[in-house]
Design a protein around this motif. Structure first.
Motif, PDB file in Angstrom:
ATOM      1  N   LYS A  64      10.786  -3.631  -8.537  1.00 14.34           N
ATOM      2  CA  LYS A  64       9.672  -3.122  -9.334  1.00 14.34           C
ATOM      3  C   LYS A  64       8.385  -3.278  -8.900  1.00 14.34           C
ATOM      4  N   TRP A  65       7.420  -2.233  -9.276  1.00 14.11           N
ATOM      5  CA  TRP A  65       6.315  -2.045  -8.622  1.00 14.11           C
ATOM      6  C   TRP A  65       4.998  -2.481  -9.347  1.00 14.11           C
ATOM      7  N   GLY A  66       4.085  -3.004  -8.978  1.00  9.46           N
ATOM      8  CA  GLY A  66       2.950  -3.576  -9.688  1.00  9.46           C
ATOM      9  C   GLY A  66       1.663  -3.366  -8.970  1.00  9.46           C
ATOM     10  N   GLY A  67       0.605  -3.624  -9.943  1.00  8.83           N
ATOM     11  CA  GLY A  67      -0.739  -3.255  -9.465  1.00  8.83           C
ATOM     12  C   GLY A  67      -1.148  -1.755  -9.461  1.00  8.83           C
ATOM     13  N   GLY A  68      -0.393  -0.946 -10.594  1.00  9.43           N
ATOM     14  CA  GLY A  68      -0.946   0.162 -10.856  1.00  9.43           C
ATOM     15  C   GLY A  68      -0.694   1.253  -9.684  1.00  9.43           C
ATOM     16  N   LYS A  69      -1.294   2.397  -9.695  1.00 12.70           N
ATOM     17  CA  LYS A  69      -1.291   3.292  -8.582  1.00 12.70           C
ATOM     18  C   LYS A  69      -1.496   2.935  -7.122  1.00 12.70           C
ATOM     19  N   GLU A  70      -2.237   1.670  -6.933  1.00 12.77           N
ATOM     20  CA  GLU A  70      -2.488   1.171  -5.801  1.00 12.77           C
ATOM     21  C   GLU A  70      -1.120   0.517  -5.214  1.00 12.77           C
ATOM     22  N   ASP A  71      -0.232   0.422  -5.854  1.00 13.46           N
ATOM     23  CA  ASP A  71       0.922  -0.172  -5.191  1.00 13.46           C
ATOM     24  C   ASP A  71       0.750  -1.387  -4.508  1.00 13.46           C
TER      25      ASP A  71
END
Length: 609
Positions: free
Chosen positions: A327-334
């Motif tokens: 799962k990805w975190g940190g918004g659109k900055e990935d």
């Protein structure tokens, strides 16, 4: 050609026939003509035919040099060597005696670098790629080079020569579809062996062909989240395509027998997944996960292990794996990607592709977590323990500092699901609780206001708290949400708002629609409008609803409908019957307010996206 073997009696007979007295010949002083051995092999040299010459590995392609290590005294040498072995054993097999750290003979201190020899050159290259820039601590960041590159560095010419400048070649315009004069959207379909891309031309009441290809994919296609790339999946790996109208291949991503792919929200990375059933029943299923940089095509990190290593909550068993694993975190900055393990959540930074603080985030008995879509905030769920003596809890944790922002204890919990609003402003936690008799459950919601001071929490219970929750969905970028609930064949649909009178206040119900043929919710990406869909047993009943005006705009039906997709602008809706059914295959395009624009029948129809 080598001479045939001759026995001594044969030589003596031959000499006698030629009239030669062998006793008069000094064999030790015989000198053969230069360059001619008369087919006689020497005693100290193996002469092989050219085609049989063995191939020897030249150079040191399987050796790396790791610089910027700590300089340590003899008593700390073994500890440092152990740390280095632990790091590099994860990237390949270090040969026996293949780790050497030079020592200053005057001080007996290490010199701050080491040489590591792997079994193969490929392992050495992967070790360099994965650990160059590895942060051991604040003062020691690895600088890793291939040993063979040292000659290149040492032989740099003294005189500067300008680099050859290649003429500029314009690449494909990957966002070209956004410049369409008619402001149309593209969609892709798969039917039979053909994959086709169309403009949705609603004014002409038909799809306008853009590109098509036979056997473009072995299994499925998938748009990236922002529409920049189209991914295809093959036995040898995945590929991404894009451009004006010819859809040229941008990158290949090698991964044998890939089964699933996943894009990061900001389109920086692509995850590929494969699993292999063992030939020996005693062995476990093996899992391979690769993470690639979408811009360069470079492999950034791979993960390998048994299925048990990747099951949700470390529960074990093939059925425990849920996709996507990361799962990805940190918004659109990935900024981060993470997965759950047994009593831990593994959070990795995409800047270094190593664990935050070089260790997992320990959370005893954690079974679920999710990221805020916009902020570096984790929401995690821990169930009840000790027969209810230790309550269940939902916690909000700020990364990378692992600071707990808010915690809510929950009692008599049987299950819990978390739903983030797309702007990260709200988190809804659906909590199923046991009744006092423990014979049944009822459902309520814990609503977190993430952006407000101290993150206040509200409790919401339905008018009939014993209603089963069939579906829940937030309005994208909005403050409203919809719930399908009820136990009968025709459930109710209720709409709620996190705001009252246009200001932030307490949650309030807007309306309840009674006895609807709906079991799925599809909000427009722009909010305001929603499709109440009756799939499976409801045979494709559709209701197009305006939540601003709290009124139904239109109703329709797409018999046996299996899939529904909004276009990114919220103007059109596609409904489809895929080949899970043998009849009625094809898709329909509707306007946002429920007008059927056109129907396209397609045999052996697999996807519309």
């Amino acid at each position: 050609m080598a001479a045939a073997a001759i026995s001594m009696p044969e030589i003596e007979n031959k000499a006698m026939n030629l009239g030669i007295d062998l006793s008069t010949i000094d064999f030790d002083n015989i000198v053969l003509p230069p360059g001619d051995d008369f087919g006689i092999n020497s005693d100290d040299e193996d002469i092989l035919h050219e085609e049989e010459a063995p191939e020897f590995e030249t150079g040191y392609g399987n050796v790396i040099v790791v610089d910027n290590l700590p300089v340590v005294s003899p008593e700390k040498f073994a500890k440092l060597e152990g740390v280095i072995r632990k790091i590099y054993s994860q990237t390949g097999v270090i040969k026996e005696g293949g780790l050497w750290m030079p020592v200053n003979p005057d001080t007996n201190m290490t010199l701050g670098y080491c040489f590591i020899e792997f079994n193969t050159a490929q392992e050495a290259k992967e070790a360099k790629e994965k650990t160059d820039g590895y942060k051991l601590d604040k003062s020691h960041i690895f600088v890793v080079d291939m040993f063979d590159d040292i000659d290149r560095y040492m032989n740099v010419p003294d005189e500067w020569t300008p680099a050859e400048i290649k003429p500029y070649e314009a690449g494909d315009h990957l966002q070209h579809w956004l410049t369409d004069e008619k402001a149309r959207d593209q969609f892709v379909i798969r039917a039979g062996t053909v994959t086709e891309i169309f403009w949705n031309d609603a004014r002409q009441v038909r799809p306008d062909p853009v590109y098509q290809r036979q056997y473009w994919t072995d299994s499925f296609v998938q748009w990236s989240p922002l529409g920049t790339y189209l991914a295809t999946v093959h036995r040898q790996g995945a590929a991404v395509w894009g451009g004006k109208s010819t859809f040229n291949r941008i990158h290949r991503f090698p991964h044998n027998q890939v089964k699933h792919i996943d894009f990061s929200p900001g389109e920086r990375f692509l995850v590929t997944y494969s699993s292999q059933e063992p030939s020996n029943p005693r062995d476990t299923h093996r899992v391979v996960l690769n993470i690639f940089d979408l811009g360069t095509g470079k492999l950034m990190r791979d993960f390998k292990g048994s299925v048990d290593d990747f099951t949700t909550g470390g529960s074990g068993g093939l059925s425990g794996i849920s996709w996507p694993i990361f799962k990805w975190g940190g918004g659109k900055e990935d900024k981060y990607f993470s997965r759950i393990g047994k009593n831990a959540i593994y959070v990795y930074e995409t800047e270094t592709f190593i664990l935050v603080d070089k260790k997992s985030y320990k959370v005893d008995n954690v079974v679920d977590f999710s990221w805020s879509p916009t902020d570096s905030i984790l929401a995690l769920f821990v169930p009840e323990l000790g027969g209810g003596n230790q309550p269940a809890r939902v916690s909000l944790v700020q990364m990378p500092g692992k600071v707990e922002l808010r915690q809510k204890n929950l009692f008599s919990v049987s299950d819990c699901k978390m739903y983030w609003q797309s702007n990260g402003e709200y988190l809804a936690v659906k909590v199923d609780r046991y009744t006092k008799t423990k014979k049944s459950t009822y459902t309520g919601f814990e609503l977190f206001r993430i952006k407000e001071r101290d993150i206040p929490i509200e409790v919401l219970e339905l008018d009939n708290k014993n209603d089963k929750i069939i579906a829940f969905a937030w309005e994208p970028k909005g403050h409203r949400f919809a719930v399908i609930h009820g136990d009968g064949p025709r459930p109710d649909v209720s709409f709620y708002s996190m705001k009252t009178g246009g200001i932030t206040a307490r949650v309030s119900k807007l309306t309840t629609l009674k006895a609807k043929q709906a079991n799925a919710l599809y909000w427009s990406p722009a909010g305001r409008f929603i499709v109440l869909a009756g799939l499976k047993g409801f045979n494709g009943q559709l209701e197009f609803y305006n939540v601003d005006d709290l009124e139904t705009m239109a109703t329709g039906e797409h018999f046996m409908c299996t899939d529904i997709e909004w276009d990114p602008t919220g103007r059109y809706v596609a409904t489809a019957v895929t080949s899970v059914h043998e009849m009625e295959n094809g898709f329909h395009i509707w306007s946002f307010n429920g007008k059927l624009l056109y129907r396209i029948p397609k045999d052996h129809f697999f996807q519309v996206f």
